[in-house]
Write a protein that holds these residues in place. Structure first.
Motif: not given
Lengths: 407, 409
Positions: A201-216, A218-224
């Motif tokens: 689960e941690f790795m899945l959440r980590f991946q979600q986080y990576i995908e949020l950062v990938r967009t670059q 502003q709003s997604k970064l805050l969300e990340s």
């Protein structure tokens, strides 16, 4: 030293490949029970609270009879929902128990056999191969083939198509870069996963986080950042390296040349996630991590393989020296199906020679049993005293052969 | 297994969700009754609900109790499972075959085809081609993708399928006691069959003769001049000529039996005319020859290998637990470190173990025969002789190393 040839059948050790056959329905039964239990607990406490609260409200006259009725109706609806869920669990329970019965019966058949030469053993072993094949097909996601095979062989009760189909679906979704299905699965099995200290689960959440950062964005970064606070930071003691990477990632946009971080953006991570999911799934259900067919084959290939199987000698694949018939069948390792596959496995260990008695060598250095040579030559219509090489077809005089003594 | 079966029966009898379902129903009934009360007399709402609290609570207690029973039952079954079918670890740490999924797929496809499961095979072929498996690197094959793994397109599945469907057609006819398609196939391939030293064609023709000879009562064919001993004689005249060179003795026997036709049972030829196992025998040898001409073994190799694997696994596992500390996996060695006993039907090659070095001979270390007829491995011979005259380890005979000859077993 163990004997070279045996037909002894030791059922207890022979069933080593068949453990998941009985274990899986049991694990599923347990899981099914937990679902039922959880639902009862949840709905039970909700309904009990609702009854108490409605009664209180009604006593203090703060709610009208209409409202009370409405509350009772919603309680009833809840209870009916509970009943539906329980009914589904019960159905599953019956199915799994029936399945266990068939499976135990199937294994019990083996105990009725005396030896490996028993005619029934062949049939049983064929069914086992079919089971192993279905297991292999399902693990590779070949759902249609697996169902077709189990249907044609009538072994539906002995294979676990449904379990693996669900597993493949989630694995496929991960390969297609979606985490939702896998996260839902994690939620379903939360307790067990925690017990086995799964990282999934941690790795899945980590991946979600990576995908949020990938967009670059502003709003997604805050969300990340919020995402990381909620799902990643609590694990900083457990997985310090990943949490650190996650924090650092904010400073390295995709396309970074810093190798440590560009790796994190790599799509290859999805494959790793898919594999991690499969591993976790299999461990949870007490399934072996590799296809059973691989285990059986790699042991079997080695047990059968001889140095002659990949020898360069002409037509050594048909070796007539070791069977009772004149013409023999091709060795399974020499046969096209398995020859390449067996190339890299070790060959069987033998401590005693295994050859026919009364061997002679022909002038071309090939060695055969006298009796076989004579029989073959007679059937080939040769004159007396002449013999024909079984493999090359050359004809020699019997007097030019030389006796060979193999000790 | 019996003990486990009994435990399972107990589980099915006592520990199911049926009881909990019934108790949930009771709660629903109570709720519905309460609802009716309130509908009929809205003023009784508070008293009805207050009265309802305890029954509902005890109702749920009952459901929980039912569930506890199921839980206990499951635990008992789990215990029985551990006792009667204890968990044994499988050798899964090192999967040598993970790097060759394409080869395994090919083997499976061929297995399905040869077993005559054509529709399953075609489903599998299309699925496997659509989703090709991912080879994983292993110690033996670190770069699986770089190696040219035989893929499924090289299989020529259509051609194989045609051949095997032909084989099954012929076997089907044999089962229906019709030899003609088999004989025709054998005649078409007679040259290759002869090269293999196979008598299949004659065996089939012989059976045809015997079958006709036995007459309409046994073979169920129309009772005319093409049947019975007349039919057999005619058949022999038409077809046995070609076999005279090789099978004269058999043909003489078959024709001489005509004299005894009224009293075959007590004749010396009774055995020849006993067709009890003959049909199965020709079917088996037909299958063997058919597959051999394709370069394939008669039994599915996948079946034999998987069965051999199941037989070998217990021994290998015992070994694995011993060598674990030494960190040497058997799958990475050249030769298995332990002998595995297999049924005699699974031994296909002659095996020569050098009596001196106790090693199996290979292409690079072949068996060498000394002039006295005794055989040792080449390396042993070199060690024994050190290039000069030496004594055979098995008899008093002395010889020069150059006199020893390599033999092919």
């Amino acid at each position: 030293m163990a004997d070279h040839i045996t037909s002894k059948l030791n059922q207890d050790t022979h069933l080593i490949l068949d453990q998941p056959l009985i274990r899986l329905p049991f694990e599923l039964l347990r899981k099914n029970f937990k679902v039922a239990h959880f639902t009862v607990e949840k709905e039970g406490s909700a309904v009990k609270t609702a009854v108490r609260e409605t009664a209180n409200a009604s006593l203090t006259a703060s709610s009208s009879p209409d409202e009370v009725l409405k509350n009772v109706d919603s309680m009833l609806a809840r209870m009916k929902g509970l009943k539906r869920k329980l009914a589904a669990c019960q159905e599953e329970e019956t199915r799994l128990q029936q399945q266990s019965v068939s499976r135990i019966r199937h294994l019990a058949q083996l105990y009725e056999m005396q030896s490996l030469d028993d005619v029934k053993y062949e049939e049983w072993s064929r069914t086992r191969l079919d089971r192993l094949l279905v297991d292999y097909l399902l693990r590779h996601g070949y759902k249609e083939s697996a169902s077709a095979l189990s249907k044609e062989k009538g072994i539906e009760d002995l294979v676990d198509v449904e379990t693996f189909v669900q597993m493949s679906k989630i694995r496929e979704s991960l390969r297609n870069q979606r985490v939702n299905e896998a996260l839902a699965w994690c939620a379903e099995n939360k307790k067990e996963l925690r017990k086995m200290e799964s990282k999934l689960e941690f790795m899945l959440r980590f991946q979600q986080y990576i995908e949020l950062v990938r967009t670059q964005e502003q709003s997604k970064l805050l969300e990340s950042i919020a995402h990381a606070k909620k799902y990643l930071l609590p694990f900083k003691d457990l997985y310090p390296k990943e949490v650190q990477q996650a924090c650092g990632l904010l400073a390295f946009p995709p396309g970074t040349r810093a190798e440590a971080y560009s790796e994190i953006y790599s799509p290859h991570r999805w494959t790793i996630l898919a594999n991690l999911f499969m591993q976790t799934h299999n461990t949870l259900l007490a399934l072996p991590p590799v296809p059973l067919l691989h285990i059986a084959l790699s042991a079997g290939l080695s047990a059968l393989k001889t140095p002659s199987c990949h020898s360069s000698h002409l037509s050594s694949s048909i070796s007539p020296t070791s069977s009772s018939c004149i013409t023999t069948s091709v060795c399974p390792i020499c046969s096209t199906e398995l020859n390449d596959l067996a190339r890299n496995v070790p060959y069987a260990n033998h401590t005693k020679s295994h050859v026919e008695s009364d061997l002679v060598m022909l002038p071309n250095r090939r060695v055969y049993a006298t009796q076989r040579l004579e029989e073959y030559s007679r059937k080939a219509g040769l004159a007396d005293g002449m013999i024909k090489d079984l493999r090359t077809g050359e004809v020699f005089k019997m007097e030019n052969t030389k006796k060979v003594y193999i000790s | 297994m019996d003990a486990l079966y009994i435990e399972l029966a107990k589980l099915r009898k006592d520990a199911t969700l049926t009881q909990s379902m019934a108790d949930v129903d009771k709660i629903i009934e109570q709720l519905e009754r309460a609802k009716e009360c309130i509908v009929q007399d809205p003023n009784s709402a508070s008293i009805t609900l207050t009265k309802l609290q305890n029954p509902i609570k005890s109702g749920f207690d009952k459901v929980t109790e039912d569930l506890t029973k199921v839980d206990r039952g499951l635990k008992a079954y789990g215990k029985a499972l551990n006792k009667n079918f204890p968990v044994k670890a499988l050798p899964t740490e090192y999967d040598a075959l993970a790097s060759h999924p394409n080869l395994i797929n090919r083997a499976i496809a061929m297995h399905m085809l040869r077993e005559g499961q054509f529709s399953v095979a075609s489903t599998f072929l299309s699925e496997a081609q659509e989703y090709p498996p991912q080879p994983e690197p292993t110690v033996g094959t670190p770069n699986p993708s770089e190696e040219d793994d035989g893929d499924l397109t090289s299989l020529k599945s259509r051609e194989l399928q045609e051949r095997f469907s032909n084989m099954y057609q012929i076997l089907h006819e044999l089962k229906a006691r019709n030899l003609h398609p088999a004989i025709e196939w054998a005649r078409m391939n007679s040259e290759e069959l002869e090269k293999r030293g196979s008598n299949l064609e004659f065996e089939l023709s012989k059976l045809q003769y015997v079958w006709l000879f036995l007459g309409p009562e046994v073979n169920g064919l129309p009772d005319d001049i093409h049947n019975g001993y007349m039919g057999a004689l005619q058949y022999a005249r038409d077809h046995f000529g070609r076999f005279q060179g090789r099978h004269l003795l058999d043909i003489r026997k078959l024709s001489a039996a005509l004299i005894y036709r009224s009293n075959l049972r007590d004749s010396p030829y009774y055995r020849t005319f006993d067709t009890l196992t003959a049909w199965d025998d020709v079917s088996a040898s037909f299958t063997r020859e058919f597959c051999s001409l394709l370069g394939l073994s008669a039994e599915s190799p996948l079946y034999i290998a998987a069965t051999a694997g199941a037989i070998a696994l217990p021994t290998l596992l015992k070994l694995a637990s011993i060598v674990k500390e030494k960190r040497t996996e058997w799958t990475t060695q050249n030769e298995l470190p332990v002998e595995i006993a297999l049924p005699s039907s699974m031994i296909f090659h002659a095996i020569f173990v050098c009596p001196v070095s106790k090693e199996q001979t290979t292409d690079t270390n072949p068996p060498m025969m000394m002039p006295c007829g005794h055989v040792v491995a080449k390396e042993s011979l070199q060690k024994l002789s050190k290039g000069s005259r030496f004594k055979c380890p098995y008899c008093p005979n002395e010889s020069q190393p150059k006199d020893a000859r390599e033999i092919i077993l």
